[in-house]
Enzyme design. Structure first.
Site, PDB file in Angstrom:
ATOM      1  N   CYS A   4      -6.812 -12.489   1.976  1.00  0.00           N
ATOM      2  CA  CYS A   4      -6.911 -11.266   1.331  1.00  0.00           C
ATOM      3  C   CYS A   4      -5.619 -11.607   0.122  1.00  0.00           C
ATOM      4  O   CYS A   4      -4.445 -11.867   0.515  1.00  0.00           O
ATOM      5  CB  CYS A   4      -6.151  -9.999   2.010  1.00  0.00           C
ATOM      6  SG  CYS A   4      -5.577  -8.807   1.193  1.00  0.00           S
ATOM      7  N   CYS A   7      -2.426  -9.718   0.400  1.00  0.00           N
ATOM      8  CA  CYS A   7      -1.434 -10.441   1.293  1.00  0.00           C
ATOM      9  C   CYS A   7      -0.952 -11.473   0.959  1.00  0.00           C
ATOM     10  O   CYS A   7       0.333 -11.638   1.284  1.00  0.00           O
ATOM     11  CB  CYS A   7      -2.311 -10.327   2.558  1.00  0.00           C
ATOM     12  SG  CYS A   7      -2.923  -9.152   3.677  1.00  0.00           S
ATOM     13  N   ASP A  30      -0.408  -5.329 -12.951  1.00  0.00           N
ATOM     14  CA  ASP A  30      -1.926  -5.663 -12.660  1.00  0.00           C
ATOM     15  C   ASP A  30      -2.369  -6.597 -13.662  1.00  0.00           C
ATOM     16  O   ASP A  30      -1.774  -6.758 -14.884  1.00  0.00           O
ATOM     17  CB  ASP A  30      -2.632  -4.288 -12.957  1.00  0.00           C
ATOM     18  CG  ASP A  30      -3.955  -4.392 -12.416  1.00  0.00           C
ATOM     19  OD1 ASP A  30      -4.256  -3.605 -11.651  1.00  0.00           O
ATOM     20  OD2 ASP A  30      -4.793  -5.210 -13.019  1.00  0.00           O
ATOM     21  N   HIS A  46      -1.388  -5.260   6.133  1.00  0.00           N
ATOM     22  CA  HIS A  46      -2.917  -4.913   5.355  1.00  0.00           C
ATOM     23  C   HIS A  46      -3.241  -3.659   5.979  1.00  0.00           C
ATOM     24  O   HIS A  46      -3.372  -3.509   7.207  1.00  0.00           O
ATOM     25  CB  HIS A  46      -3.542  -6.338   5.920  1.00  0.00           C
ATOM     26  CG  HIS A  46      -5.136  -6.136   5.351  1.00  0.00           C
ATOM     27  ND1 HIS A  46      -5.118  -6.743   3.806  1.00  0.00           N
ATOM     28  CD2 HIS A  46      -5.973  -5.611   5.545  1.00  0.00           C
ATOM     29  CE1 HIS A  46      -6.500  -6.345   3.770  1.00  0.00           C
ATOM     30  NE2 HIS A  46      -7.015  -5.954   4.856  1.00  0.00           N
ATOM     31  N   ASN A  85      -7.541   4.118  -5.390  1.00  0.00           N
ATOM     32  CA  ASN A  85      -9.102   3.991  -5.274  1.00  0.00           C
ATOM     33  C   ASN A  85      -9.322   3.614  -3.944  1.00  0.00           C
ATOM     34  O   ASN A  85      -8.947   2.532  -3.206  1.00  0.00           O
ATOM     35  CB  ASN A  85      -9.742   2.903  -6.337  1.00  0.00           C
ATOM     36  CG  ASN A  85      -9.403   3.300  -7.724  1.00  0.00           C
ATOM     37  OD1 ASN A  85      -9.691   4.305  -8.068  1.00  0.00           O
ATOM     38  ND2 ASN A  85      -9.223   2.254  -8.400  1.00  0.00           N
ATOM     39  N   HIS A  96      -7.180  -4.040   0.132  1.00  0.00           N
ATOM     40  CA  HIS A  96      -6.034  -3.883   0.570  1.00  0.00           C
ATOM     41  C   HIS A  96      -5.289  -2.676  -0.192  1.00  0.00           C
ATOM     42  O   HIS A  96      -5.184  -2.629  -1.318  1.00  0.00           O
ATOM     43  CB  HIS A  96      -5.305  -5.300   0.330  1.00  0.00           C
ATOM     44  CG  HIS A  96      -3.663  -5.224   0.754  1.00  0.00           C
ATOM     45  ND1 HIS A  96      -3.204  -6.267   1.608  1.00  0.00           N
ATOM     46  CD2 HIS A  96      -2.762  -4.416   0.575  1.00  0.00           C
ATOM     47  CE1 HIS A  96      -2.063  -6.148   1.851  1.00  0.00           C
ATOM     48  NE2 HIS A  96      -1.730  -4.831   1.294  1.00  0.00           N
ATOM     49  N   HIS A  98      -3.716  -0.206  -2.160  1.00  0.00           N
ATOM     50  CA  HIS A  98      -2.577  -0.283  -3.388  1.00  0.00           C
ATOM     51  C   HIS A  98      -2.592   1.044  -4.350  1.00  0.00           C
ATOM     52  O   HIS A  98      -3.714   1.684  -4.295  1.00  0.00           O
ATOM     53  CB  HIS A  98      -2.994  -1.553  -4.219  1.00  0.00           C
ATOM     54  CG  HIS A  98      -4.479  -1.656  -4.731  1.00  0.00           C
ATOM     55  ND1 HIS A  98      -5.684  -1.957  -3.843  1.00  0.00           N
ATOM     56  CD2 HIS A  98      -4.940  -1.393  -5.930  1.00  0.00           C
ATOM     57  CE1 HIS A  98      -6.535  -2.093  -4.479  1.00  0.00           C
ATOM     58  NE2 HIS A  98      -6.415  -1.498  -5.674  1.00  0.00           N
ATOM     59  N   HIS A 100      -1.852   2.362  -7.911  1.00  0.00           N
ATOM     60  CA  HIS A 100      -1.522   1.970  -9.406  1.00  0.00           C
ATOM     61  C   HIS A 100      -0.650   3.046 -10.091  1.00  0.00           C
ATOM     62  O   HIS A 100      -0.845   4.428  -9.804  1.00  0.00           O
ATOM     63  CB  HIS A 100      -3.073   2.145 -10.212  1.00  0.00           C
ATOM     64  CG  HIS A 100      -4.163   1.591  -9.712  1.00  0.00           C
ATOM     65  ND1 HIS A 100      -4.508   0.230 -10.471  1.00  0.00           N
ATOM     66  CD2 HIS A 100      -4.890   1.440  -8.745  1.00  0.00           C
ATOM     67  CE1 HIS A 100      -5.535  -0.233  -9.838  1.00  0.00           C
ATOM     68  NE2 HIS A 100      -5.809   0.584  -8.958  1.00  0.00           N
TER      69      HIS A 100
HETATM   70  P1  DGP Z   1      -8.853  -1.436  -7.573  1.00  0.00           P
HETATM   71  O1  DGP Z   1     -10.120  -1.173  -8.540  1.00  0.00           O
HETATM   72  O2  DGP Z   1      -8.544   0.016  -7.353  1.00  0.00           O
HETATM   73  O3  DGP Z   1      -9.122  -2.170  -6.155  1.00  0.00           O
HETATM   74  O4  DGP Z   1      -8.013  -2.293  -8.371  1.00  0.00           O
HETATM   75  C1  DGP Z   1      -7.662  -3.462  -8.075  1.00  0.00           C
HETATM   76  C2  DGP Z   1      -6.684  -4.111  -9.194  1.00  0.00           C
HETATM   77  O5  DGP Z   1      -6.185  -5.277  -8.815  1.00  0.00           O
HETATM   78  C3  DGP Z   1      -7.439  -4.342 -10.625  1.00  0.00           C
HETATM   79  O6  DGP Z   1      -6.976  -3.695 -11.316  1.00  0.00           O
HETATM   80  C4  DGP Z   1      -7.073  -5.766 -10.794  1.00  0.00           C
HETATM   81  C5  DGP Z   1      -5.818  -6.096  -9.809  1.00  0.00           C
HETATM   82  N1  DGP Z   1      -6.051  -7.501  -9.530  1.00  0.00           N
HETATM   83  C6  DGP Z   1      -6.906  -8.213  -8.627  1.00  0.00           C
HETATM   84  N2  DGP Z   1      -6.446  -9.309  -8.178  1.00  0.00           N
HETATM   85  C7  DGP Z   1      -5.198  -9.421  -8.778  1.00  0.00           C
HETATM   86  C8  DGP Z   1      -4.241 -10.558  -8.790  1.00  0.00           C
HETATM   87  O7  DGP Z   1      -4.599 -11.824  -8.152  1.00  0.00           O
HETATM   88  N3  DGP Z   1      -3.173 -10.045  -9.205  1.00  0.00           N
HETATM   89  C9  DGP Z   1      -2.878  -9.379  -9.876  1.00  0.00           C
HETATM   90  N4  DGP Z   1      -1.613  -9.091 -10.355  1.00  0.00           N
HETATM   91  N5  DGP Z   1      -3.634  -8.157 -10.170  1.00  0.00           N
HETATM   92  C10 DGP Z   1      -5.050  -8.433  -9.402  1.00  0.00           C
END
Ligand code: DGP
Length: 115
Positions: A4, A7, A30, A46, A85, A96, A98, A100
């Site tokens: 993950c 994680c 992000d 997690h 989301n 995982h 999160h 925003h």
């Molecule tokens: P969601 O659609 O709500 O699952 O948003 C996941 C967000 O996570 C998306 O806007 C891009 C971000 N994201 C995915 N992988 C990584 C990463 O490795 N590093 C960072 N900083 N953000 C990531």
């Protein structure tokens, strides 16, 4: 959880600068920002999403981190939007939990778009 990405970020295995951290959550920018400020608040533990038996202290820590992140990111006064989301219709892409934090510019009137 093995494999993950959030994680691995939260544990420091994948190094990412934290905007904020405490014992239960970390916050970082992000990688695909959808606003001038786009920070993710992520529990260290997690949980797939809100329906995954999230302990009350983790839920509280997620919410409590938001105004701190907003202050640190300079958007506390101008305002911000928070989004969680959950599942396919919401296009959750990282499994995982999160939250925003989005801000830094005036948003449109509509809260969501549908296909
Ligand atoms: P969601 O659609 O709500 O699952 O948003 C996941 C967000 O996570 C998306 O806007 C891009 C971000 N994201 C995915 N992988 C990584 C990463 O490795 N590093 C960072 N900083 N953000 C990531």
């Amino acid at each position: 959880m093995e494999g993950c990405i959030f994680c691995m970020i939260a544990s420091g295995e994948v190094p990412v600068p934290f905007v904020y951290e405490d014992g239960l959550v970390v916050a970082f920018n992000d990688a695909e920002p959808q606003a001038p400020v786009h920070v993710l608040v992520v529990p260290r533990s997690h949980h797939t999403c809100l329906d995954d038996g999230v302990p009350a202290d983790v839920s509280a820590a997620l919410c409590a981190a938001v105004p701190k992140v907003a202050e640190l990111a300079g958007i506390a006064a101008s305002g911000y939007r928070t989004v969680i989301n959950c599942g396919p219709d919401a296009r959750q892409s990282v499994q995982h939990l999160h939250l925003h934090v989005l801000g830094g510019a005036q948003m449109g009137h509509g809260m969501v778009t549908f296909e």
